[in-house]
Structure formats: C-alpha cells, structure tokens
Design a protein around this motif. Structure first.
Motif, PDB file in Angstrom:
ATOM      1  N   HIS A   1       0.833  -1.202   0.000  1.00 39.51           N
ATOM      2  CA  HIS A   1       0.000   0.000   0.000  1.00 39.51           C
ATOM      3  C   HIS A   1       0.867   1.252   0.000  1.00 39.51           C
ATOM      4  O   HIS A   1       2.053   1.204   0.315  1.00 39.51           O
ATOM      5  CB  HIS A   1      -0.955   0.020   1.197  1.00 39.51           C
ATOM      6  CG  HIS A   1      -0.274   0.109   2.531  1.00 39.51           C
ATOM      7  ND1 HIS A   1       0.153  -1.003   3.221  1.00 39.51           N
ATOM      8  CD2 HIS A   1       0.057   1.182   3.305  1.00 39.51           C
ATOM      9  CE1 HIS A   1       0.703  -0.629   4.364  1.00 39.51           C
ATOM     10  NE2 HIS A   1       0.669   0.697   4.433  1.00 39.51           N
ATOM     11  N   HIS A   2       0.232   2.357  -0.370  1.00 38.90           N
ATOM     12  CA  HIS A   2       0.914   3.649  -0.400  1.00 38.90           C
ATOM     13  C   HIS A   2      -0.089   4.734  -0.057  1.00 38.90           C
ATOM     14  O   HIS A   2      -1.237   4.712  -0.522  1.00 38.90           O
ATOM     15  CB  HIS A   2       1.500   3.928  -1.781  1.00 38.90           C
ATOM     16  CG  HIS A   2       1.994   5.333  -1.936  1.00 38.90           C
ATOM     17  ND1 HIS A   2       3.219   5.750  -1.449  1.00 38.90           N
ATOM     18  CD2 HIS A   2       1.408   6.441  -2.474  1.00 38.90           C
ATOM     19  CE1 HIS A   2       3.377   7.030  -1.708  1.00 38.90           C
ATOM     20  NE2 HIS A   2       2.296   7.490  -2.325  1.00 38.90           N
ATOM     21  N   GLN A   3       0.358   5.701   0.748  1.00 40.69           N
ATOM     22  CA  GLN A   3      -0.432   6.890   1.043  1.00 40.69           C
ATOM     23  C   GLN A   3       0.443   8.135   0.917  1.00 40.69           C
ATOM     24  O   GLN A   3       1.635   8.094   1.232  1.00 40.69           O
ATOM     25  CB  GLN A   3      -1.028   6.825   2.452  1.00 40.69           C
ATOM     26  CG  GLN A   3      -2.127   5.790   2.588  1.00 40.69           C
ATOM     27  CD  GLN A   3      -2.747   5.784   3.979  1.00 40.69           C
ATOM     28  OE1 GLN A   3      -2.174   5.240   4.914  1.00 40.69           O
ATOM     29  NE2 GLN A   3      -3.916   6.387   4.107  1.00 40.69           N
TER      30      GLN A   3
ATOM     31  N   GLU B   1       1.404  14.520  -7.570  1.00 42.94           N
ATOM     32  CA  GLU B   1       1.342  13.089  -7.296  1.00 42.94           C
ATOM     33  C   GLU B   1       0.055  12.542  -7.901  1.00 42.94           C
ATOM     34  O   GLU B   1      -1.040  12.892  -7.482  1.00 42.94           O
ATOM     35  CB  GLU B   1       1.388  12.805  -5.790  1.00 42.94           C
ATOM     36  CG  GLU B   1       1.453  11.315  -5.474  1.00 42.94           C
ATOM     37  CD  GLU B   1       1.705  11.024  -4.003  1.00 42.94           C
ATOM     38  OE1 GLU B   1       2.161   9.909  -3.689  1.00 42.94           O
ATOM     39  OE2 GLU B   1       1.444  11.914  -3.164  1.00 42.94           O
TER      40      GLU B   1
ATOM     41  N   MET C   1       0.712   6.724  -7.255  1.00 45.90           N
ATOM     42  CA  MET C   1       0.314   5.971  -6.065  1.00 45.90           C
ATOM     43  C   MET C   1       0.116   4.506  -6.377  1.00 45.90           C
ATOM     44  O   MET C   1       0.523   3.619  -5.600  1.00 45.90           O
ATOM     45  CB  MET C   1      -0.944   6.590  -5.461  1.00 45.90           C
ATOM     46  CG  MET C   1      -0.716   7.976  -4.886  1.00 45.90           C
ATOM     47  SD  MET C   1      -2.167   8.681  -4.042  1.00 45.90           S
ATOM     48  CE  MET C   1      -3.185   9.120  -5.461  1.00 45.90           C
TER      49      MET C   1
ATOM     50  N   ALA D   1       3.510   2.818  -6.732  1.00 45.61           N
ATOM     51  CA  ALA D   1       4.198   2.663  -5.443  1.00 45.61           C
ATOM     52  C   ALA D   1       3.645   1.478  -4.667  1.00 45.61           C
ATOM     53  O   ALA D   1       4.399   0.680  -4.101  1.00 45.61           O
ATOM     54  CB  ALA D   1       4.062   3.949  -4.635  1.00 45.61           C
ATOM     55  N   ALA D   2       2.321   1.345  -4.618  1.00 43.05           N
ATOM     56  CA  ALA D   2       1.713   0.219  -3.910  1.00 43.05           C
ATOM     57  C   ALA D   2       2.029  -1.095  -4.612  1.00 43.05           C
ATOM     58  O   ALA D   2       2.345  -2.109  -3.971  1.00 43.05           O
ATOM     59  CB  ALA D   2       0.200   0.421  -3.824  1.00 43.05           C
TER      60      ALA D   2
ATOM     61  N   LYS E   1       5.585  -2.437  -3.989  1.00 44.20           N
ATOM     62  CA  LYS E   1       5.736  -3.090  -2.687  1.00 44.20           C
ATOM     63  C   LYS E   1       5.159  -4.500  -2.709  1.00 44.20           C
ATOM     64  O   LYS E   1       5.756  -5.442  -2.174  1.00 44.20           O
ATOM     65  CB  LYS E   1       5.051  -2.249  -1.606  1.00 44.20           C
ATOM     66  CG  LYS E   1       5.728  -0.917  -1.343  1.00 44.20           C
ATOM     67  CD  LYS E   1       4.933  -0.084  -0.341  1.00 44.20           C
ATOM     68  CE  LYS E   1       5.579   1.275  -0.128  1.00 44.20           C
ATOM     69  NZ  LYS E   1       4.773   2.127   0.793  1.00 44.20           N
TER      70      LYS E   1
ATOM     71  N   GLY F   1      -4.969   7.484  -1.907  1.00 47.55           N
ATOM     72  CA  GLY F   1      -4.085   6.369  -1.583  1.00 47.55           C
ATOM     73  C   GLY F   1      -4.237   5.225  -2.554  1.00 47.55           C
ATOM     74  O   GLY F   1      -4.998   5.300  -3.526  1.00 47.55           O
TER      75      GLY F   1
END
Length: 314
Positions: free
Chosen positions: A11-13, A50, A55, A58-59, A62, A161
């Motif tokens: 996840h990404h925030q 962004e 986002m 990025a998530a 991971k 997110g």
C-alpha cells in the motif's frame, strides 16, 4: 490450476495529513460534527504533482517485491479507479511500464468504490481459466481531485491512496467465489457530476440506509459461496466509507467478538476503490491478520454496486 490465492500485498499513502482541525479552517464544520457522522479523524491528500499512477505504482512495487516474483512473471495488471484523469494509456499500462512488466495484459476498471473487489474477481477468473499465472490487482484513487471543498457534507469524507495485491494460480481456491451485482435504479445515489470537471456527490442518508439494511445479507452470501460461516471469519474488510456504516453492517453479520474489523476510515477517510486493499495491507503488515486466515472483503458504492469474496491471508 483450480483456483488462485493472494500471495502478497502493498500500500501507499501520500505524506500530507489533513485533519479535522484543518478542515475547520476551510469549510463550516468542526471535529465533533465530523467524528459523530463519519468517524473520520484524518485523511491523506496527494500533492498536485502526485498522480493516481504514481500511487498505484508505489503500492504495486511493494506488493511485487513482497511476492518474490519478477516483473516478467506478471501476466495481467488491473487498476480499479474512478478518479484517474488519464484515459489512454491506462493507469495499468503506466504501472506496467514503471515496474518493467514486459508483456502483461493491462486495463483499468471503473466500478467506483466496489472496484477493487470487482477487479480481484476478474483476475481470479482469468487465472482459473489459464489466461495468466500471476496478476497484479490495484485500487488507486486521488479523491481529493474530485472533492467539492465548499461542500461540508462531502469534502470531509475523501482521501487519497492505493493498495495492491499479487495473486497467483493455485491448486486450492483461496480466493472464494464472488458475490457481486448492482441496483442501477439507484445510480444517482453516489455519482460524479460535471463530467469534464467532475465533483463527488452523494445522497448520504439513502446510501446509509441501503448499506446497512440490504448489504449484510449479500456479504453473508459471499461467505456461503466460499463454504464458510460468518462465525469462522478471522477478519472483515469492508469499503471504508463511513465508520457508522462499517459498524452497523458488521454487527448484522453476527461475527465472533475476536474478529478483526478494518476501521482504516478513521485515519484514511474514504479512498473509494483503494480502501479495501489499503486497509487489508495495513492489517497484514501490522500482524493483526496472520497468514492463512479467512477474511471477508466486501466493497460497495456508486452504481449502486457491490462485490465481495472471502480470501485467505498471505
């Protein structure tokens, strides 16, 4: 393979935290009013530069790293989003490019807040059919772009997110059959208005009544299709729309007292299609949902649409 399973999450925030106190300076509201009606204390807001693709990537990065797979292993990338302004190339194609995934089928899916669970079911079906062996499923939203910051009833809800899952074909069906559908007679209850400069709008009371009166039976149906009772669940992750909805809906499922219920809405707000994978990834990362446990995912929103399934935690 006869099924599929979730093998990794991410996840990404965004960094910026927007508190209720901050909102008091922007619109006629206060912390007590917001908490009483929604349960929300904070939400994350992406910067102007962004994007949804940022986002999502990025998530996804991971989740892919946690899976132990290489980019070349991924055969399908699906991004659930209703807030992306990019129409072509798709957000999924942009994610594949950034992660150097060489030849996957890539597409975006818009089923509003039900999008991630819909996309997860679609990927599960593809893997069961042999169309791919591994897939990336992502929910990513920049809801702050859609907020009407003069409307105190809606702007207090929204956050930004992304959450992602890597799923793989499996001998065991560890992603259960989906329970999904819609009630198009109510498609104005949650909507984006002004297509070229869209703004989020909803009929809050109508959505609350629908979610708390009609959806518990459908959520229980997802458990039945997976062959498990609600009392066997280790966790429940619903769409993080409103804490009052989450608590009313899960109360009607007659869960055990020790079941982990996602309440990420308190710190993240309503992130639409990102809310289920974002909340799930956090619970797994923190160890609140151990590996190998049955968890109900259930999302609902604009359409009015719903989708849910029971998964086994990675």
């Amino acid at each position: 393979m006869s099924g599929s399973r979730v093998v990794a999450l991410g996840h990404h925030q965004p960094e910026r935290v927007l508190t209720n106190a901050d909102l008091e300076k922007m619109v006629d509201t206060d912390d007590a009013w917001i908490r009483q009606r929604t349960g929300i204390a904070t939400r994350r807001i992406a910067s102007a530069d962004e994007s949804v693709a940022d986002m999502a990537a990025a998530a996804a990065a991971k989740a892919l790293a946690a899976s132990g797979l290489s980019p070349a292993d991924i055969g399908q990338v699906t991004v659930a989003t209703c807030s992306a302004i990019d129409r072509c190339p798709s957000i999924a194609a942009q994610v594949a490019n950034r992660l150097q995934i060489p030849a996957a089928v890539c597409f975006d899916l818009n089923n509003a807040c039900a999008g991630f669970c819909t996309a997860l079911a679609t990927a599960d079906h593809a893997l069961r059919a042999g169309a791919a062996r591994h897939a990336l499923v992502i929910g990513a939203e920049k809801m702050s772009d859609l907020a009407d910051w003069t409307d105190r009833s809606s702007c207090i809800l929204l956050g930004d997110g992304a959450g992602a899952a890597v799923i793989s074909a499996s001998d065991d069906a560890l992603i259960g059959p989906v329970a999904w559908g819609s009630d198009p007679t109510r498609n104005n209850a949650v909507r984006l208005v002004d297509a070229w400069q869209p703004r989020f709008a909803q009929e809050g009371q109508a959505v609350f009544r629908w979610a708390t009166s009609e959806l518990p039976a459908i959520a229980a149906q997802a458990c039945e299709r997976a062959g498990i009772a609600t009392t066997d669940l280790a966790g429940v992750v619903t769409h993080q729309a409103n804490l009052r909805i989450i608590e009313a809906l899960t109360r009607k499922l007659k869960l055990r007292d020790d079941v982990v219920i996602a309440r990420d809405v308190v710190e993240s707000g309503n992130t639409s299609a990102a809310s289920v994978p974002l909340a799930l990834s956090k619970l797994v990362e923190r160890g609140e949902l151990p590996s190998g446990r049955p968890v109900l995912l259930f999302a609902f929103g604009g359409g009015l649409s719903w989708a849910g399934q029971v998964i086994t935690t990675p």
